[in-house]
Design a protein around this motif. Structure first.
Motif, short mmCIF file in Angstrom:
data_model
loop_
_atom_site.label_atom_id
_atom_site.label_comp_id
_atom_site.label_asym_id
_atom_site.label_seq_id
_atom_site.Cartn_x
_atom_site.Cartn_y
_atom_site.Cartn_z
N PHE A 155 0.84 -1.31 -0.05
CA PHE A 155 -0.03 0.09 -0.11
C PHE A 155 0.88 1.27 -0.25
O PHE A 155 1.89 1.13 0.69
CB PHE A 155 -0.95 0.09 1.25
CG PHE A 155 -1.68 -1.06 1.55
CD1 PHE A 155 -2.69 -1.44 0.64
CD2 PHE A 155 -1.11 -2.08 2.48
CE1 PHE A 155 -3.47 -2.72 0.67
CE2 PHE A 155 -2.11 -3.33 2.46
CZ PHE A 155 -2.92 -3.52 1.90
N LEU B 258 7.96 0.66 -1.85
CA LEU B 258 7.43 1.80 -2.74
C LEU B 258 6.78 2.56 -2.11
O LEU B 258 5.67 2.25 -1.71
CB LEU B 258 6.89 0.71 -4.00
CG LEU B 258 7.76 -0.10 -4.37
CD1 LEU B 258 7.17 -0.73 -5.67
CD2 LEU B 258 9.16 0.21 -4.85
N LEU C 76 5.74 4.31 0.25
CA LEU C 76 5.75 4.46 1.67
C LEU C 76 6.05 2.95 2.42
O LEU C 76 5.21 2.13 1.74
CB LEU C 76 4.51 5.10 2.03
CG LEU C 76 4.42 6.55 1.93
CD1 LEU C 76 2.61 7.00 1.89
CD2 LEU C 76 4.94 7.33 3.04
K LIG Z 1 4.63 0.22 0.05
#
Ligand SMILES: [K+]
Ligand SMILES: NC(=O)C1=CN([C@@H]2O[C@H](COP(=O)(O)OP(=O)(O)OC[C@H]3O[C@@H](n4cnc5c(N)ncnc54)[C@H](OP(=O)(O)O)[C@@H]3O)[C@@H](O)[C@H]2O)[C@@H](O)CC1
Length: 456
Positions: free
Chosen positions: A126, A155, A157
């Motif tokens: 996410f 990726l 955060l």
């Molecule tokens: K992520």
């Protein structure tokens, strides 16, 4: 401002999820597809991963949204570099762009429950679309895979981190590297999320300049002194001492080291002769001070209040710190609307502004607007906010700053910048950066006196 002090350098923008979505929508409206942006993001992330780590077995964890889509692009790009790559998904891709990215991968995808740890774990679960914390059994499986991997790369955060306020919606896996897209987000700089990002790299995905009023603090420009300068041109700082002379003395020394040409300590206590000018407050012409530090070492008794009122009335550029927040907790109006710089830590902030809602940036902005002063809300992620809504987050700092007197040093440094004619917001940003820089060049066991000697 005297010509020898250059204005601040451009700062890195920090954007919210909404600002990011608006930039993406603008790019799409201008003819770049969401899938194209995703390809740029994933390719850039793969290049970043390949730059930091040699070819190694990789497990990519893909979520259902576009963050997962980025994960499929990364998997494909690393596979093209001949890295052994496996992909495990939480659910099938739910967006059109992510479906296109998954088609690019075009190889088996396992269920996360069946995934085995590999050397590199890519967290593409996410990003900015996270709406709630991760749930079981995903949370435990994610943490177990991360523990058994040698390198974790997030990726955009670390999954579980909110985008805008630095909070963790569920316990975070600590990444070694976070590759983010277009611009930094507040959670890359605000704690606790910032501590789980590891090294943060911003990949340019062609969104151009994203409009924002929030920035990452940048290096203060070096002062180049003109040959014809003189001590008053470099600025006269007055530090008003009181019950705790040591704190005021630290602020005064820091003002000297930060570049003030002349520093006066208003004190009734005699001190050994030094380059500091020590005089009783009554003997000082307040109008001659280019900037004043009020609060550090002032004390909290009636005498301190009287001294404070007298100095506040002089209307000079001012840094308000420490005891000021207790002295005026019941009368904040007396210290509002001054165009001053206030430097509270969280406890002092609450005394003056109560329990404001929102992120640290929201709270600092609201306090700046309410008080008409620049707010330096201190901590590991110090936020500097101006009454007009500009805000900066400083991550150029060290935990070594958590030591008594460190705030007094900062106050003196801000005053040195004010005294040479800088605007309050610029002065605060520059001094906060230099303060952190001094600590970063220090060693464990650093005390505030050392910090003064490390100012550059
Ligand atoms: K992520
Ligand atoms: N903006 C840009 O310019 C670009 C952005 N890009 C990338 O897009 C990312 C943002 O993508 P995004 O908006 O699709 O959101 P994302 O983070 O993938 O998650 C949404 C999905 O997760 C779900 N979900 C949420 N929480 C959950 C939970 N706790 N547990 C389980 N499910 C949960 C949610 O479902 P729902 O909340 O409806 O249940 C939805 O299905 C961004 O971070 C960047 O990586 C790049 O491609 C380049 C260009």
């Amino acid at each position: 401002m005297p010509a020898e002090y250059p204005t601040l350098l451009p700062r890195e923008p920090v954007v919210t999820a909404a600002e990011m979505r608006a930039a993406e929508a603008a790019a799409v409206a201008a003819g770049t597809s969401g899938f194209e942006l995703m390809c740029r993001a994933g390719e850039a992330a793969a290049a970043g991963i390949a730059a930091f780590y040699g070819p190694a077995p990789v497990l990519v964890l893909a979520g259902p949204g576009n963050n997962g889509g980025d994960g499929y692009v990364v998997a494909n790009a690393l596979r093209q570099r001949r890295w052994p790559v496996e992909v495990a998904a939480l659910a099938p891709p739910a967006t059109e762009a992510a479906q296109q990215a998954a088609a690019l991968w075009n190889a088996p995808v396992m269920d996360i429950a069946d995934a085995e740890p590999r050397f590199v774990l890519v967290d593409a679960l996410f990003g900015t679309g996270l709406t709630r914390g991760l749930e079981e059994p995903l949370l435990s499986q994610f943490h177990a895979l991360a523990r058994a991997s040698s390198v974790v790369i997030a990726l955009d955060l670390p999954s579980g981190a909110a985008t805008g306020d630095g909070t963790a919606l569920s316990p975070l896996v600590r990444a070694d590297l976070t590759v983010t897209f277009g611009a930094m987000k507040p959670s890359h700089l605000l704690h606790p999320a910032a501590a789980s990002c590891g090294r943060v790299v911003v990949a340019d995905i062609g969104l151009g300049e994203i409009e924002t009023r929030l920035f990452r603090n940048g290096a203060a420009p070096t002062a180049v002194l003109g040959a014809d300068t003189h001590k008053y041109r470099r600025g006269h700082v007055l530090v008003v001492s009181g019950a705790m002379a040591g704190a005021a003395w630290l602020a005064a020394c820091a003002a000297q080291r930060a570049g003030a040409g002349y520093v006066t300590l208003a004190s009734e206590t005699a001190m050994p002769p030094s380059s500091l000018v020590v005089q009783p407050l009554g003997a000082i012409d307040l109008a001659r001070a280019d900037a004043v530090v009020l609060g550090s070492g002032l004390g909290r008794d009636a005498a301190a209040r009287t001294r404070a009122r007298r100095v506040l009335g002089a209307g000079r550029p001012m840094v308000l710190d420490a005891d000021i927040f207790s002295l005026f907790a019941d009368d904040p109006a007396s210290v509002f609307g001054l165009g001053a710089v206030m430097t509270p830590h969280e406890g002092e902030f609450a005394r003056l502004f109560g329990d404001l809602p929102g992120s640290k940036v929201d709270r600092a902005r609201a306090a700046a607007a309410r008080s008409g002063n620049v707010i330096v809300l201190k901590g590991p992620d110090t936020v500097i906010a101006a009454p007009d809504g500009r805000a900066v987050i400083n991550d150029h700092a060290s935990a070594r700053l958590a030591t008594a007197g460190s705030g007094d040093v900062l106050s003196g440094m801000i005053a040195a910048h004010l005294a040479r004619g800088e605007a309050p917001f610029d002065a605060a940003c520059a001094a906060v950066w230099r303060h952190g820089d001094a600590a970063l060049r220090g060693r464990d066991g650093l005390i505030a006196e050392d910090l003064v000697g490390l100012i550059r």
